[in-house]
Write an enzyme that holds these catalytic residues in place. Structure first.
Site, PDB file in Angstrom:
ATOM      1  N   CYS A 115       0.973  -1.119  -0.064  1.00 43.67           N
ATOM      2  CA  CYS A 115       0.111  -0.032  -0.096  1.00 43.67           C
ATOM      3  C   CYS A 115       0.862   1.362  -0.001  1.00 43.67           C
ATOM      4  O   CYS A 115       1.845   1.492   0.737  1.00 43.67           O
ATOM      5  CB  CYS A 115      -0.858   0.073   1.043  1.00 43.67           C
ATOM      6  N   GLN A 130     -17.265 -11.851  11.876  1.00 44.68           N
ATOM      7  CA  GLN A 130     -16.025 -11.662  11.757  1.00 44.68           C
ATOM      8  C   GLN A 130     -15.469 -11.088  10.327  1.00 44.68           C
ATOM      9  O   GLN A 130     -15.948 -11.281   9.202  1.00 44.68           O
ATOM     10  CB  GLN A 130     -15.422 -13.208  11.607  1.00 44.68           C
ATOM     11  N   TYR A 170     -22.944 -14.634  23.492  1.00 45.70           N
ATOM     12  CA  TYR A 170     -22.435 -13.651  22.614  1.00 45.70           C
ATOM     13  C   TYR A 170     -22.726 -14.216  21.258  1.00 45.70           C
ATOM     14  O   TYR A 170     -21.691 -14.194  20.534  1.00 45.70           O
ATOM     15  CB  TYR A 170     -21.104 -13.286  22.962  1.00 45.70           C
ATOM     16  N   GLU A 213     -27.821 -13.317  22.786  1.00 43.60           N
ATOM     17  CA  GLU A 213     -27.088 -12.153  22.371  1.00 43.60           C
ATOM     18  C   GLU A 213     -27.849 -10.810  22.972  1.00 43.60           C
ATOM     19  O   GLU A 213     -29.158 -10.947  22.984  1.00 43.60           O
ATOM     20  CB  GLU A 213     -27.064 -12.197  20.791  1.00 43.60           C
ATOM     21  N   ASP A 220     -17.868 -15.960  22.869  1.00 41.08           N
ATOM     22  CA  ASP A 220     -16.965 -14.988  22.156  1.00 41.08           C
ATOM     23  C   ASP A 220     -17.211 -13.557  22.619  1.00 41.08           C
ATOM     24  O   ASP A 220     -18.239 -12.879  21.942  1.00 41.08           O
ATOM     25  CB  ASP A 220     -17.415 -15.231  20.718  1.00 41.08           C
ATOM     26  N   CYS A 237     -10.142 -12.223  20.567  1.00 40.63           N
ATOM     27  CA  CYS A 237      -9.110 -11.572  19.666  1.00 40.63           C
ATOM     28  C   CYS A 237      -8.167 -10.864  20.665  1.00 40.63           C
ATOM     29  O   CYS A 237      -7.301  -9.889  20.443  1.00 40.63           O
ATOM     30  CB  CYS A 237      -9.674 -10.767  18.739  1.00 40.63           C
TER      31      CYS A 237
END
Length: 421
Positions: free
Chosen positions: A67, A263, A289, A310, A351, A377
């Site tokens: 980039c 995701q 979640y 959720e 998650d 994450c």
């Protein structure tokens, strides 16, 4: 001040670490083996972050970034680092933080892999935030990490703003009318969703111009933002096309809409799904979640009996539509994870958001469920959840790392936790 030396390591947030006497400097876009010269640094969160620095000698770990905006744009700190080295550094960082040594699986694609991007429209440029400068914006001409169609999306936005004379957002004064352009792509379907986040409702004439410039979109939204927070969120209203776009991962089709999480790497998602499936035991599964049902529907298609919880009602609506669309025996409900009674389930999948489980961790400990699959994450949040709550009842049985975020220091982890006896 002028400090020169070799980068000897990488910090948790992906900065090169330069040690000089008894001080440490953190250098953006620098990698182990680089020799750098730091002229200026600012203190932030107790650390000295280099703001004026130069590369004297290149590390053998370097590669040529693709980039043209690399080095200014805050999207990719590691694009100048060979991909194999990125994976090694991510696995090493995860082990340092959590104490867990785990296999890492790379992304099948490392270019044009992101299925969503949020372009900020400001008085100083249209594109992405400049690294280290909250008021700086890099005016993009391309984004090889997101999409080959990025120039098309940006040109359409510029043409729309020019023709309507709507004012872009002023980051300093917090005034303006158009704040973000969010674009989502179905990488395997070719679907495109465009969502304009603005501080005004559109007139009829403006809407027609909007539809004209973005006629290529399968789904077109206008979101009214009623606060000054610098995030791409608003009350989304469909103005043209379909209410959802579709993404297909293996044998599952997912419906996607604005303001619901999915995701960001469609190409690596099947690796994560298979890891979760491999860690799931028994027949009855609770998907906490649950989002739009990413894990739950995939598992239901493979014979598991799935219920999901959720907090976002819009995501729950989409999750149940996804279940119906795929003929999957999964049911999703609105609720808070930390208030969900955990009954006779064989496996619970969590998650959580980046901040972690918090109170829901203690809920799992008290539930007595034998198997927990923790997807995260944020290794720091996982460590805190495990040390403060889950460790009382569970041991780590297995872990797989999946690189959902090439050219960044982030990594996704799937951790299998087994009840102690």
């Amino acid at each position: 001040m002028k400090v020169t030396g070799e980068i000897m390591g990488i910090s948790e947030n992906g900065l090169g670490v330069l040690k000089y006497e008894d001080r440490e400097f953190y250098v953006p876009f620098a990698y182990p083996g680089d020799v750098v010269s730091v002229k200026k640094a600012k203190r932030r969160f107790g650390r000295k972050i280099a703001t004026d620095f130069g590369l004297i000698e290149e590390s053998p770990l370097r590669q040529r970034p693709r980039c043209v905006h690399f080095g200014r744009c805050g999207g990719c700190l590691w694009q100048g680092l060979k991909y194999k080295e990125q994976l090694l550094l991510k696995a090493g960082a995860f082990e340092r933080i959590t104490g867990i040594s785990a296999e890492i699986k790379g992304s099948p694609r490392i270019w044009s892999f992101r299925n969503v991007s949020n372009f900020i429209a400001t008085t100083s440029g249209i594109g992405l935030k400049e690294y280290g400068n909250p008021l700086g914006v890099v005016g993009l001409t391309e984004c090889p990490v997101f999409s080959k169609k990025t120039p098309k999306y940006l040109d359409a936005l510029k043409g729309f703003l020019s023709e309507t004379s709507l004012k872009p957002w002023d980051l300093r004064r917090k005034t303006g009318e158009v704040h973000y352009l969010q674009v989502k792509e179905g990488k395997f379907t070719g679907d495109v969703m465009v969502n304009l986040i603005a501080h005004v409702k559109p007139s009829g004439g403006v809407l027609e111009v909007f539809k004209g410039y973005f006629s290529f979109a399968d789904s077109l939204y206008w979101s009214v933002k009623e606060n000054e927070r610098d995030d791409p969120r608003g009350d989304a209203q469909l103005v043209a096309g379909e209410p959802y776009i579709r993404e297909r991962v293996e044998d599952v089709t997912y419906l996607i809409r604005p303001n619901s999480f999915f995701q960001t790497n469609s190409y690596a998602l099947h690796i994560l799904l298979k890891a979760v499936e491999g860690f799931t035991e028994g027949e009855k599964v609770l998907d906490l979640y649950a989002g739009v049902g990413t894990f739950g529907i995939y598992l239901a298609k493979r014979g598991f009996e799935v219920e999901g919880v959720e907090v976002n009602p819009f995501a729950v609506e989409v999750a149940n539509k996804n279940a119906e669309l795929n003929g999957a025996g999964a049911r999703f409900m609105v609720g808070k994870a930390e208030e969900t009674p955990i009954g006779e389930y064989d496996t619970v999948i969590v998650d959580p958001p980046r901040k972690g489980l918090n109170e829901a961790g203690e809920l799992l400990v008290k539930s007595g469920v034998e198997n927990v699959v923790y997807v995260s994450c944020n290794p720091r949040a996982f460590k805190l959840d495990y040390e403060n709550h889950l460790k009382k009842t569970y041991r780590v049985e297995d872990t797989v790392l999946i690189d959902m975020f090439p050219h960044t220091p982030h990594v996704e982890a799937a951790v299998k936790l087994k009840k102690k006896w």
